[in-house]
Design a protein around this motif. Sequence first.
Motif, short mmCIF file in Angstrom:
data_model
loop_
_atom_site.label_atom_id
_atom_site.label_comp_id
_atom_site.label_asym_id
_atom_site.label_seq_id
_atom_site.Cartn_x
_atom_site.Cartn_y
_atom_site.Cartn_z
N ARG B 61 0.88 -1.18 0.00
CA ARG B 61 0.00 0.00 0.00
C ARG B 61 0.90 1.22 0.00
N SER B 62 0.45 2.28 -0.64
CA SER B 62 1.28 3.48 -0.68
C SER B 62 1.28 4.16 0.69
N ALA B 63 2.29 5.01 0.89
CA ALA B 63 2.37 5.77 2.13
C ALA B 63 1.12 6.64 2.31
N GLU B 64 0.64 7.21 1.18
CA GLU B 64 -0.56 8.06 1.26
C GLU B 64 -1.77 7.24 1.69
N TRP B 65 -1.88 6.05 1.15
CA TRP B 65 -3.01 5.18 1.47
C TRP B 65 -3.06 4.93 2.98
N LEU B 66 -1.90 4.66 3.55
CA LEU B 66 -1.84 4.38 4.99
C LEU B 66 -2.14 5.65 5.78
N GLU B 67 -1.57 6.76 5.31
CA GLU B 67 -1.76 8.04 5.98
C GLU B 67 -3.23 8.46 6.01
N GLU B 68 -3.87 8.34 4.83
CA GLU B 68 -5.30 8.70 4.74
C GLU B 68 -6.13 7.97 5.77
N ARG B 69 -5.70 6.77 6.10
CA ARG B 69 -6.46 5.95 7.04
C ARG B 69 -5.97 6.09 8.48
N GLY B 70 -5.02 6.96 8.68
CA GLY B 70 -4.52 7.16 10.04
C GLY B 70 -3.82 5.93 10.60
N ILE B 71 -3.15 5.22 9.70
CA ILE B 71 -2.39 4.04 10.15
C ILE B 71 -0.95 4.46 10.39
N GLU B 72 -0.48 4.27 11.62
CA GLU B 72 0.90 4.61 11.94
C GLU B 72 1.80 3.46 11.54
N LEU B 73 2.92 3.80 10.90
CA LEU B 73 3.85 2.77 10.47
C LEU B 73 5.24 3.11 11.00
N TRP B 74 5.77 2.24 11.83
CA TRP B 74 7.15 2.41 12.31
C TRP B 74 8.02 1.41 11.57
N LEU B 75 8.93 1.92 10.77
CA LEU B 75 9.81 1.03 10.03
C LEU B 75 11.17 0.94 10.71
N GLY B 76 11.91 -0.11 10.41
CA GLY B 76 13.20 -0.31 11.05
C GLY B 76 13.05 -0.42 12.55
N ALA B 77 11.90 -0.92 12.98
CA ALA B 77 11.61 -1.03 14.42
C ALA B 77 11.28 -2.48 14.75
N CYS B 78 11.87 -2.97 15.82
CA CYS B 78 11.71 -4.38 16.15
C CYS B 78 11.03 -4.54 17.51
N VAL B 79 9.99 -5.35 17.55
CA VAL B 79 9.37 -5.66 18.83
C VAL B 79 10.22 -6.73 19.50
N GLU B 80 10.83 -6.36 20.62
CA GLU B 80 11.76 -7.27 21.29
C GLU B 80 11.03 -8.24 22.19
N SER B 81 10.00 -7.74 22.87
CA SER B 81 9.29 -8.61 23.79
C SER B 81 7.90 -8.05 24.05
N VAL B 82 7.04 -8.93 24.53
CA VAL B 82 5.67 -8.54 24.84
C VAL B 82 5.34 -9.02 26.25
N ASP B 83 4.76 -8.14 27.02
CA ASP B 83 4.27 -8.51 28.34
C ASP B 83 2.75 -8.64 28.23
N ALA B 84 2.28 -9.88 28.09
CA ALA B 84 0.86 -10.09 27.81
C ALA B 84 -0.01 -9.70 28.99
N ALA B 85 0.50 -9.89 30.20
CA ALA B 85 -0.29 -9.53 31.38
C ALA B 85 -0.46 -8.01 31.46
N ALA B 86 0.62 -7.30 31.17
CA ALA B 86 0.57 -5.83 31.24
C ALA B 86 0.00 -5.23 29.96
N HIS B 87 -0.21 -6.04 28.92
CA HIS B 87 -0.66 -5.55 27.62
C HIS B 87 0.27 -4.47 27.08
N SER B 88 1.55 -4.81 26.99
CA SER B 88 2.48 -3.83 26.44
C SER B 88 3.62 -4.54 25.70
#
Lengths: 105, 405
Positions: B61-88
């Motif tokens: 999808r184009s950057a504009e397409w995502l922007e129009e829909r208010g979708i935030e995109l973080w690139l070059g970003a890695c989710v290292e861990s998730v705390d499911a109990a804390a929801h973060s």
Amino acid sequence: MSDEWTPVAATGDVSEDQPSVGNVDGAEIAIYKVDGDYFATSNICTHGLARLSDGYLDGFLIECPLHQGLFDIRNGKCAGDPVDVDLASYDVRVVNDTVEVRLRA
Amino acid sequence: MTAMLIIGAGEAGIAAAGALREAGHVGRVLVVGEEPHHPYARPPLSKAVLTEDACPVEHIRSAEWLEERGIELWLGACVESVDAAAHSAEIVRGAERCVVPYDKLLIATGAAPRHLPSLDPLGGLVTYLRNWEEAIALRSRLARAQSVVIVGGGVIGLEVASSAIKLGCTVTVIEPAPRLMARALAAGTSEMLLDLHRTAGVYVRLGVGLASAKLVDGYAELTLDDGDRIDADLVVAAIGVVPNDLLASRLGCAVDQGILVDANCATSVADVFAAGDVARLVHPLADEPIRVEAWQHARRHGAHAARAMLGDTSPYAEIPWFWTDQHGVNIQVAGLPGLADSHVERGATTLHLQGDRLIAATTIDNGRDIRPATKMIAAGWSGPVAALTDPSIPLARLAQAPIPA
Ligand SMILES: Cc1cc2nc3c(=O)[nH]c(=O)nc-3n(C[C@H](O)[C@H](O)[C@H](O)COP(=O)(O)OP(=O)(O)OC[C@H]3O[C@@H](n4cnc5c(N)ncnc54)[C@H](O)[C@@H]3O)c2cc1C
Ligand code: FES
């Protein structure tokens, strides 16, 4: 000239099962027949190199045979992923058992 | 307002983000992707990207397409861990590290090429293929290579073989299984494919594995199980993928060759969903959970997950579908031919049955049959084989007819 009508097929040669292929100014076009009405669009998918005449016609939607992109044959508009560029579409008339088309502005 | 966090900016993740907005979600939608590039389609990487000069990247999808829909995109970003109990989730973005809260989480981390340790001694002569960098590097190496060995006769290996032949390389494919694309195709299609590759000039070695590999004077010297030796100046390892399910496993999701999800893309952990290549799902066509590694499925599954995150409980039942382009021939498969016990040929289309139930279809340069076949598979078509064998009756017409009792 694209503002003139061009004969592209005999009505008898266009079936409801399968689009036919015609030529207008060197551009390949697909001619469709649905419930007795004729429609025409560019025959080449805007996504990749595929002929829509090899695709699957479902109501007013033509599905590209390569990646299942969908176009509305009435106006050439994209109607399903992955396509995002509309097809050129043509006005169609029938004169003496001949289907004629004209590029829509 | 609920916040939706999506891990992985591939087909599944981006489709999910779009579907959240389409379904009317107004809260935050954040997609976090590890790759630095704007999200792109992978199918061209083994095809046009290798054979064409400067083939442009195909954005999902184009950057504009995502922007129009208010979708935030973080690139070059890695989710290292998730705390499911804390929801973060803990996210590393360049030098930054931050914690992002979520209400619902979608894991769409895809898959990575399976590593083949026996090729490690070859160092830089070995290439894997999953992402844009690898495709670009492979393209420039293919342009210089003379003798290319591809380890693995699956879909990626065979598409690379097809591209490499086109570029004038000498190409050998080594596949330990007795036939090509054995997991994805019925035996008859594998045979046709073997013919296609041999006719195009690819050396295909079936039923023989790689015993060892070493570097000799800058060349790769490969020894096969039967003692044969092949020299190559480029080796492509394409022996399948492994799902990127470690993050999910660490946060507590049940994982078994992929993140286990139900028909609503839900994992075993509350408010955590998974979709695409990484997910192993229950599916009406199969008794065992399956993983589907295909472009369309990733999009549909991602979109389905999004609706499920918003509370929709309709089960996922899309019929898997993939295509592959090799030596100018387009092969498409709907359903799961691997589970079939009989096959009906109708010209360029083969229908696959399990008992008297239609469960898959394969087309060779005949994509128009896929849609009606898919409809029949989804509707649970079953009946006498004789009803399917007459090639003069278009499949489209069979698909419209009522299912025979
Ligand atoms: C070369 C090639 C050719 C193909 N050809 C075809 C074809 O012809 N037909 C077909 O049907 N299918 C094809 N496929 C398969 C199709 O591309 C995949 O099924 C599809 O891309 C899967 O999408 P996905 O979103 O599940 O995973 P991916 O596309 O793999 O996306 C997952 C993303 O998540 C990111 N990620 C992983 N972990 C993290 C993390 N912790 N934090 C942040 N981001 C993370 C990854 O970097 C990746 O960008 C092909 C695939 C390849 C590689
Ligand atoms: S070429 Fe038509 S959808 Fe891709």
